[in-house]
Design a protein around this motif. Structure first.
Motif, PDB file in Angstrom:
ATOM      1  N   LEU A   1      40.722  37.654  34.840  1.00 11.90           N
ATOM      2  CA  LEU A   1      39.571  38.318  35.438  1.00 11.90           C
ATOM      3  C   LEU A   1      39.421  39.696  34.811  1.00 11.90           C
ATOM      4  O   LEU A   1      40.410  40.318  34.428  1.00 11.90           O
ATOM      5  CB  LEU A   1      39.778  38.463  36.949  1.00 11.90           C
TER       6      LEU A   1
ATOM      7  N   GLN B   1      35.874  42.512  38.090  1.00 12.55           N
ATOM      8  CA  GLN B   1      35.998  41.371  38.991  1.00 12.55           C
ATOM      9  C   GLN B   1      37.181  41.571  39.949  1.00 12.55           C
ATOM     10  O   GLN B   1      37.081  41.268  41.137  1.00 12.55           O
ATOM     11  CB  GLN B   1      36.185  40.070  38.197  1.00 12.55           C
TER      12      GLN B   1
ATOM     13  N   SER C   1      36.269  44.044  42.643  1.00  8.01           N
ATOM     14  CA  SER C   1      35.356  43.424  43.597  1.00  8.01           C
ATOM     15  C   SER C   1      36.120  42.527  44.574  1.00  8.01           C
ATOM     16  O   SER C   1      35.882  42.565  45.785  1.00  8.01           O
ATOM     17  CB  SER C   1      34.309  42.608  42.844  1.00  8.01           C
TER      18      SER C   1
ATOM     19  N   TRP D   1      42.198  32.392  43.154  1.00 10.37           N
ATOM     20  CA  TRP D   1      42.316  33.604  42.354  1.00 10.37           C
ATOM     21  C   TRP D   1      43.444  34.462  42.909  1.00 10.37           C
ATOM     22  O   TRP D   1      43.874  34.302  44.044  1.00 10.37           O
ATOM     23  CB  TRP D   1      41.002  34.389  42.330  1.00 10.37           C
TER      24      TRP D   1
ATOM     25  N   ARG E   1      41.947  33.617  37.718  1.00  9.72           N
ATOM     26  CA  ARG E   1      41.227  32.616  38.504  1.00  9.72           C
ATOM     27  C   ARG E   1      41.649  31.244  37.981  1.00  9.72           C
ATOM     28  O   ARG E   1      41.758  31.048  36.778  1.00  9.72           O
ATOM     29  CB  ARG E   1      39.722  32.804  38.328  1.00  9.72           C
TER      30      ARG E   1
END
Length: 138
Positions: free
Chosen positions: A14, A18, A21, A87, A135
Motif C-alpha cells: 500500500l 493509503q 487513510s 489489509w 493488501r
C-alpha cells in the motif's frame, strides 16, 4: 525447512497515503514494545491525531512504563476469512508520554472513550517514522 514465501496470497504494498487513510478506520490496534528485554504485544484502543497514533493507558501500567521514549510498532488490520481478502498497516516510531496540559486537553477529547477511562490516564503519542502496509486478495 520451508522457504520464506509466507506471502502466498501475493499481497500488494500500500502507498503511505493509503496506509494513513486506513489508519483511522479501525477501533483497536496492537502495540509492539519491549518488556523485560522481550517482545510484547498488547491490544489497545486508539485514535489518530495530526497523523500520530494516540493511546490512553492507566498510570503505572506496564505499557506506560515500557513505551515512553522508546521505538514501538503499532499495527491494525482487517481480514475477511470467507474471501481471503484483507489489509494490514504498520506504524513504527518513537512513543512519548504527553505532559503538556493544552495538548492533553485537546487529545483528551478524542476517542478512545470507554469504561475505566479517567482524566488521569496517561496519553501516549506515537509519531510515525515508517508507515507501511499490505493488501491481500483472495
Amino acid at each position: 525447512m520451508s522457504d520464506m514465501s509466507y506471502d502466498a496470497a501475493c499481497p500488494q504494498s500500500l502507498t503511505p497515503e493509503q496506509c494513513r487513510s486506513l489508519l483511522g478506520s479501525a477501533l483497536v490496534g496492537r502495540i509492539v514494545f519491549t518488556e523485560s528485554a522481550l517482545p510484547a504485544i498488547q491490544p489497545v484502543a486508539y485514535a489518530v491525531a495530526d497523523g500520530d497514533v494516540v493511546i490512553r493507558t492507566a498510570p503505572g501500567s506496564k505499557l506506560a512504563a515500557a513505551v515512553c521514549g522508546t521505538i514501538v510498532a503499532f499495527e491494525i488490520d482487517d481480514f475477511d476469512g470467507a474471501t481471503g481478502t484483507g489489509w494490514s498497516v504498520v506504524v513504527t516510531g518513537r512513543a512519548r508520554l504527553i505532559s503538556d496540559r493544552r495538548e492533553l486537553a485537546r487529545l483528551g477529547r478524542l476517542p478512545p472513550h470507554g469504561p475505566g477511562r479517567t482524566e488521569h490516564d496517561h496519553v501516549i503519542r506515537i509519531r510515525p517514522a515508517v508507515v507501511s502496509g499490505r493488501r491481500t486478495a483472495g
